[in-house]
Design a protein around this motif. Structure first.
Motif: not given
Ligand code: ZN
Ligand code: KG4
Length: 330
Positions: A118, A122, A309
């Motif tokens: 994750h 980003h 997100d």
């Molecule tokens: Zn995040």
């Protein structure tokens, strides 16, 4: 670099479910064709994410969100060449929903499943809209992490500094909770701060070694200062809410910028990057751009939809395959 699992032209479905946003995205030959994000409102009344509720909400949202991403991109499941999914870090109950859905879909279609980190995703969000000049110093600021990353090239990175306690997004969220402003705190504080006086109060920075960050002190400092002021004037928070938010936001941004500035003295880079949910903060975005101008550096910051997100960054990272050790071969 392209993922060796894939053909030179590829259609990938990205799936993100690490925290409280259910998201699906289709990337086709490097171009984002859809990016559907369903945010879970249920956590607002609790002032933070409730893991069990997040996991249940992902279960009901994930299939409609995937279908909408495919429809918007005008592709069918059989057009997919691979599925990229967030493997971690994140809330276990939330991650499992995305992972199991992605796994079932990949198995039924007979296509590869790519596990994506994750945090790395980003950073990949920057490559959706930019061709990066390396080396890049990238500030990653989210609800769970705060890191200064020296990105030597697309595949090779070093973490130069990290938070030793809370993440900066957490400092926004907890600060908002202390002031009774709701969750997520970052956007609420930023909105109120627009009309406030940033010099109303200065919160002390924590002493950390090298390029590390610390945000637990500022939150406690806000709590004690408010308690003290409220004893003198019970309307203090109501009367000065915007000024308090503006000062708190400015102090948090300054704490981040101080470390970036320090890192620039040590490392010779060609560009600056800003990623993660807190990169949606306008003051921080503007200050990073100014720092880039002063140092004659290119500055990359994602468009708002790629800051918090989202599955587009997962699809992009899957396409590039930065983390081959996470690949799950079926
Ligand atoms: Zn995040
Ligand atoms: O990257 P993200 O969506 O989720 C994690 O991976 O943690 O980041 C969420 C964080 C939350 O703490 C939220 O308050 C913060 O990003 N955030 C902001 C803004 N928009 C979101 N913080 C400051 N200003 C904003 N405009």
């Amino acid at each position: 670099m392209t993922n060796p699992l894939l053909k030179s032209t590829s259609t990938i479905l990205g799936i993100e479910s690490s925290c409280d946003d259910t998201s699906a995205s289709v990337i086709q030959n490097g171009e984002i064709r859809s990016n559907i994000i369903s945010s879970q409102e249920i956590h607002r009344k609790y002032g933070g994410v409730v893991p069990e509720l997040a996991s249940r909400a992902h279960q009901s949202h994930i299939i409609p969100v995937i279908n909408e991403a495919l429809e918007t991109a005008k592709v069918s499941k059989k057009d997919l060449d691979a599925i990229a999914v967030t493997q971690g870090p994140g809330l276990m109950g939330s991650l499992i929903v995305g992972l199991n859905t992605a796994k079932g879909l990949a198995m039924s279609l007979g296509i590869p499943l790519i596990g994506v980190n994750h945090l790395r995703a980003h950073v990949s969000a920057l490559q959706i809209e930019n061709k990066i000049e390396y080396p890049m110093l990238c500030l990653l600021v989210s609800g769970g992490h705060t890191q200064l990353i020296l990105q030597h090239n697309e595949n090779d990175a070093e973490i130069m500094g990290s938070t030793i306690d809370d993440a900066v997004g957490e400092a926004f969220d907890k600060g908002s909770k202390i002031m009774g402003l709701g969750y997520p705190g970052g956007p609420v504080i930023a909105k109120l701060a627009e009309k406030g006086n940033r010099d109303f109060h200065t919160f002390p920075d924590s002493q950390t070694k090298d390029l590390d960050f610390s945000f637990s002190g500022i939150k406690t400092s806000l709590l004690y200062w408010l308690r003290k002021e409220l004893e003198i004037n019970s309307e203090f928070l109501n009367e000065y809410r915007e000024d308090i938010c503006a000062s708190y936001e400015k102090s948090l941004v300054n704490m981040l910028l101080k470390r970036v500035k320090k890192a620039l003295k040590i490392h010779n880079v060609k560009s600056l990057g800003l990623v993660g949910g807190v990169s949606a903060n306008r003051l921080l975005r503007n200050e990073m751009k100014e720092m880039g101008n002063r140092h004659n550096l290119q500055v990359y910051i994602p468009s708002f939809e790629y800051c918090t997100d989202n599955a587009a960054m997962i699809a992009k990272a899957g396409e590039q395959n930065h983390t081959p050790e996470l690949n799950l071969y079926l």
